[in-house]
Design an enzyme around this catalytic site. Structure first.
Site, PDB file in Angstrom:
ATOM      1  N   HIS A   1     -60.739  95.871  58.075  1.00  0.00           N
ATOM      2  CA  HIS A   1     -60.342  95.772  59.474  1.00  0.00           C
ATOM      3  C   HIS A   1     -61.309  96.456  60.436  1.00  0.00           C
ATOM      4  CE1 HIS A   1     -58.038  95.421  63.067  1.00  0.00           C
ATOM      5  NE2 HIS A   1     -57.980  96.733  63.217  1.00  0.00           N
TER       6      HIS A   1
ATOM      7  N   CYS B   1     -54.441  91.601  61.258  1.00  0.00           N
ATOM      8  CA  CYS B   1     -55.722  91.762  60.564  1.00  0.00           C
ATOM      9  C   CYS B   1     -55.697  92.759  59.406  1.00  0.00           C
ATOM     10  CB  CYS B   1     -56.802  92.172  61.562  1.00  0.00           C
ATOM     11  SG  CYS B   1     -57.204  90.899  62.778  1.00  0.00           S
TER      12      CYS B   1
END
Length: 475
Positions: free
Chosen positions: A139, A85
C-alpha cells in the site's frame, strides 16, 4: 503446508499444450539438463474495474490489456477480499484473508500482525529469483506517498524503485469536483501537458523495462505497480481526447433503487456526492482516460517482453486490488460490496498455455499466490487460504466448488459477502444491520434486493451458511 497435489500439478502440467514445468534441479549451472525457471511479470493496477474491452466494455479503449487477454485466460468472476487498497494487497501478498491479517484500514503494516509470514515475492526471492518492485505493490497513499516507500515490505525485494512524475509535482493544477474530499478520495482530474514518460506510470513502465533488460538471462519476479486509474485521474491530454464528453455513458439508474438497500451498505452519501449529470460525465471521462493511459504503459511492457524474447519464458498476471463504482446505485469508488466494487479484472498468460480463453468460475485474488507457486514449482512455508487456479488455466470450465468472499468495515460494523456463479449474498453485522441478495442471472445490475422475499428463504439460508463457512475467524 500447501497440499501435496498442488506441487504434483505444478511439476507435471501438460494438458492443453502447457509447457512441462519443474523446479531447477540440483545439477550445476553448466548442466544443459538443468530445468529452466519460468519468470514472473506481476502487474498490479490501482483501482481498476472491469470497464475494459476484453471484459465487454467497447467504449473504453484498452488495446494492450485486451492483447494480454488474447494471450491467456481471462477470469470473468474474480473478486477482491476487501475493496480497499491495503487490506486487499496485504491479503493477496500474504495469501491470508483479512480476518487473519487483521488489516482493515490504511495505516497498519501486516508484519505487526504476521511478523514471520513469507510473502509472495519473498517466496520467489528465497528460491533464487531476482525479486524487484517498481511502483505500488504494497500500500501507498495516492497521491500523497508517490515517490516514497509507503507501507512497503523491504524483505520481499532485492530491488525497489519509487518513481515520481509530473502528476505528483503538478498537484496544484488538479481540478477537484468534490473539494471537501482529499485528492486520494476525490473525483478530481487533470488532462496534463507533456508525454507519457513524464508521468509516474510512464516512469514505472520505463524503470521496469530497464530491469527486464538487465535481468533477461536470470530468473526474475518483477512486480510492476501502476498508480492509475486511482484518483486523482491524471493522464496526458491525448487520452482525454479519446472520450468526447458528450459521448460518455453513465450507468443505468432505476427509480427508488436505494429503497431496499440497508443504509450501512452505502459508501457515497448523498448519492453521487450531489454531483450533476454533467459533473459525473466529467469524472467518468477522466477515469476512462486514466485507464487508457495506464493500458498504454502495459503495452510497453508486453512489447519489451516480446523484443527480449522473454514472453515464452514468463508467466504474466495482471490484476487490480479491487473494483470501482462509477455511479452504480449512486456510489463512487470502492468500500462497498456491490458487484462493481468487489469484482476485479484478472488475467493469466502462461507459456504454452491456452490463449484467448475465459473462465466463468468464481475465483479470488487470494488464489494468485498458490497459482504462481504451483506454476513455478515452489512450496510456500505456510498454509495459504486461496486455491491454485492451475486446473482452470488448463480447462476454464473445469468443475469448481469454490465461492468468492469479500468484506468491508463501516466503523466497527462488518459487511461480509459471498459470491457464487449465480448469486451475491451479503450480511451487515451478521444480518443485524441488514442483508442483501441479488440474482445475477436475472438482475446483473443488482437493482432488486431479494433477501426478504419469501420465495428465496431457502436460498438465503443456504447462502448464509456458505457465508459463515467462509469466515471461520470470528471478530
Amino acid at each position: 503446508m500447501i497440499r501435496k497435489q498442488l506441487l504434483v500439478a505444478a511439476l507435471t502440467i501438460s494438458v492443453s499444450g502447457f509447457t512441462a514445468l519443474s523446479v531447477r534441479s540440483h545439477a550445476g549451472p553448466d548442466d544443459k539438463n538443468a530445468a529452466k525457471k519460468l519468470n514472473v511479470l506481476f502487474i498490479a493496477v490501482d483501482d481498476l474495474n472491469n470497464d475494459l474491452g476484453c471484459y465487454g466494455n467497447k467504449f473504453v479503449k484498452t488495446p494492450n490489456i485486451d492483447r494480454l487477454a488474447k494471450r491467456g485466460t481471462r477470469f470473468d468472476r474474480a473478486y477482491t477480499q476487501f475493496p480497499l487498497c491495503s487490506p486487499s494487497r496485504s491479503s493477496l501478498l500474504t495469501g491470508q484473508r483479512p480476518d487473519v491479517t487483521k488489516i482493515y484500514e490504511l495505516q497498519t503494516h501486516f508484519r505487526k500482525i504476521l511478523p514471520d509470514v513469507v510473502t509472495l515475492p519473498q517466496l520467489f526471492k528465497n528460491n533464487d529469483y531476482y525479486s524487484a518492485r517498481v511502483g505500488k505493490i504494497y500500500h501507498y497513499g495516492v497521491p500523497g506517498q508517490i515517490g516514497t516507500d509507503g507501507l512497503d515490505d523491504p524483505i520481499s525485494w532485492d530491488q525497489k524503485v519509487n518513481p515520481k512524475g509530473r502528476d505528483k509535482t503538478e498537484e496544484a493544477l488538479i481540478k477537484n469536483l468534490t473539494p471537501d474530499r482529499g485528492l486520494g478520495s476525490a473525483l478530481a482530474w487533470r488532462a496534463s501537458e507533456g508525454t507519457d514518460d513524464e508521468q509516474t506510470d510512464g516512469m514505472v513502465a520505463n524503470e521496469a523495462i530497464k530491469i527486464l533488460k538487465e535481468k533477461k538471462n536470470d530468473p526474475f519476479f518483477l512486480a510492476v505497480g501502476f498508480y492509475r486509474p486511482h484518483s486523482p485521474y491524471v493522464a496526458p491530454k491525448k487520452y482525454f481526447d479519446q472520450y468526447p464528453l458528450e459521448t460518455v455513458p453513465l450507468p443505468k439508474e432505476v427509480e427508488n433503487d436505494l429503497d431496499d438497500i440497508p443504509d450501512v451498505a452505502l459508501f457515497t452519501k448523498p448519492a453521487n456526492w450531489g454531483l450533476s449529470v454533467a459533473e459525473r460525465k466529467e469524472a467518468l471521462r477522466a477515469y476512462y482516460a486514466a485507464i487508457s493511459f495506464m493500458d498504454a504503459q502495459v503495452g510497453k511492457l508486453l512489447d519489451e517482453l516480446d523484443r527480449l524474447k522473454l514472453t515464452e519464458k514468463t508467466v504474466i498476471v495482471l490484476w487490480s486490488d479491487h473494483g470501482y463504482n462509477v455511479g452504480q446505485h449512486g456510489q463512487w469508488m470502492k468500500q462497498s460490496l456491490f458487484e462493481n466494487s468487489a469484482r476485479v479484472p484478472l488475467i493469466f498468460s502462461v507459456p504454452g498455455g491456452a490463449k484467448g480463453k475465459a473462465s466463468g468460475r468464481t475465483v479470488e485474488l487470494l488464489d494468485i499466490y498458490p497459482t504462481l507457486a504451483a506454476l513455478c514449482g515452489l512450496t510456500p512455508p505456510q498454509n495459504l487460504q486461496g486455491k491454485s487456479l492451475v486446473p482452470l488455466l488448463k480447462n476454464p470450465a473445469a468443475i469448481w466448488d469454490k465461492a468468492a468472499y469479500t468484506q468491508v468495515r463501516r466503523n466497527q460494523i462488518f459487511g461480509r459477502s459471498v459470491r457464487t456463479e449465480r448469486f451475491r449474498y451479503t450480511e451487515w453485522d451478521g444480518g443485524n444491520a441488514g442483508a442483501e441478495l441479488y440474482d445475477h442471472e436475472k438482475d446483473p445490475n443488482e437493482f432488486t434486493n431479494l433477501a426478504k422475499e419469501s420465495a428465496y428463504t431457502i436460498t438465503v439460508s443456504e447462502l448464509s451458511a456458505l457465508l459463515k463457512k467462509g469466515y471461520p475467524v470470528t471478530q
